[in-house]
Design a protein around this motif. Sequence first.
Motif, PDB file in Angstrom:
ATOM      1  N   GLY A 131      37.309  53.458  48.501  1.00  0.00           N
ATOM      2  CA  GLY A 131      38.183  52.537  49.217  1.00  0.00           C
ATOM      3  C   GLY A 131      39.396  52.141  48.421  1.00  0.00           C
ATOM      4  N   ASP A 132      40.234  51.332  49.012  1.00  0.00           N
ATOM      5  CA  ASP A 132      41.447  50.821  48.364  1.00  0.00           C
ATOM      6  C   ASP A 132      41.459  49.299  48.432  1.00  0.00           C
ATOM      7  N   ALA A 133      40.297  48.743  48.237  1.00  0.00           N
ATOM      8  CA  ALA A 133      40.211  47.291  48.286  1.00  0.00           C
ATOM      9  C   ALA A 133      40.979  46.664  47.128  1.00  0.00           C
ATOM     10  N   THR A 134      41.437  45.460  47.325  1.00  0.00           N
ATOM     11  CA  THR A 134      42.184  44.749  46.288  1.00  0.00           C
ATOM     12  C   THR A 134      41.271  44.471  45.092  1.00  0.00           C
ATOM     13  N   PRO A 135      41.718  44.829  43.872  1.00  0.00           N
ATOM     14  CA  PRO A 135      40.864  44.598  42.709  1.00  0.00           C
ATOM     15  C   PRO A 135      40.678  43.107  42.459  1.00  0.00           C
ATOM     16  N   PRO A 136      39.628  42.754  41.769  1.00  0.00           N
ATOM     17  CA  PRO A 136      39.413  41.332  41.484  1.00  0.00           C
ATOM     18  C   PRO A 136      40.515  40.794  40.576  1.00  0.00           C
ATOM     19  N   PRO A 137      40.811  39.515  40.668  1.00  0.00           N
ATOM     20  CA  PRO A 137      41.888  38.950  39.839  1.00  0.00           C
ATOM     21  C   PRO A 137      41.556  39.018  38.355  1.00  0.00           C
TER      22      PRO A 137
END
Length: 318
Positions: free
Chosen positions: A75-81
């Motif tokens: 996937g291309d989910a937003t990485p954790p901060p």
Amino acid sequence: MAQLFPILTSLLLAGSPLAAEAQEFDATPHRADEHVNVDHSQMAMPGMDINGGEMKGIDHSSHTMPASTDSDKPGDATPPPVPTDIPAERYFAPDRMAASRAAMLKEMTFNTFALQVDQFEFRTGKGGDGFGWEGQAWYGGDIDRIVLASEGEGKFGERAERVELNAYWRHALDPWFNLQLGMRKDFRPDPQRTYALVGIEGLAPYWFELQGQLLVSNKGDIHARGKAGYTQRITQSLVIEPEAELDFAFQDVSSLKVGAGFERLEMGVRLRYERNRSLAPYVGINWERKLGETANLARAAGDDVSGVSAVFGVRAMF
């Protein structure tokens, strides 16, 4: 009593279904290489057609691979901060943490002085014995430095053919390349020239050391210079270093006996014994040739166009 047990066991087995099935098979002994004809259709499970090569009556749909789902694909989910909290802040006051960070940054910032003599050598060849040098001194850190560099060559008993002094500010563009801004003063050949200098130097892929400079003189003539070198370690102590230098003139400069185009090419290879890297002797070969219109002007003046010489020198770092 012990003799009756084997007799009773034999009678029970003789009357069992296993004994009846065993009588249906041919008890005649066969050789190892003789094929025994056996009707396997009688041994098949109900609903199976062995002779036809198919097994009917069995639902194979339950054995198919499940279809891929979106969860199986990258996937291309937003990485954790990125974490911003510092565990030490839970135990120490903010003013103490700020002082600690300032002290750490101060330790990482440094200014130092260094002197590096890349070439200091004696040259001998058909054209006579001579000398050559190349080196630099600098003061500063890993981002910004003030550099004083010099190179030149000549023959014993004569005035030096070439004496150059460079002074420039060197700024790191990235971990590999640096920007140069400054000036160059040519004390030889006559007449003297002063140039504004802009250049770039650094380490290219495969560990090639490159340098390119653009020079504009106080008389308006424009020149360019490129250098390339490679350091190959043969053993822990032996190092071989080939290098090349090429000069280019954008217009004729008759007072310097320079023609437009490529004006000079210098190539050399040096084998260095680096047991002590602060003072390393070397031997090698150096070849220099004037090119194009500059070579024609040299021939007209009765000067040598090219020359090759053996070199013996030392490399030093302080």
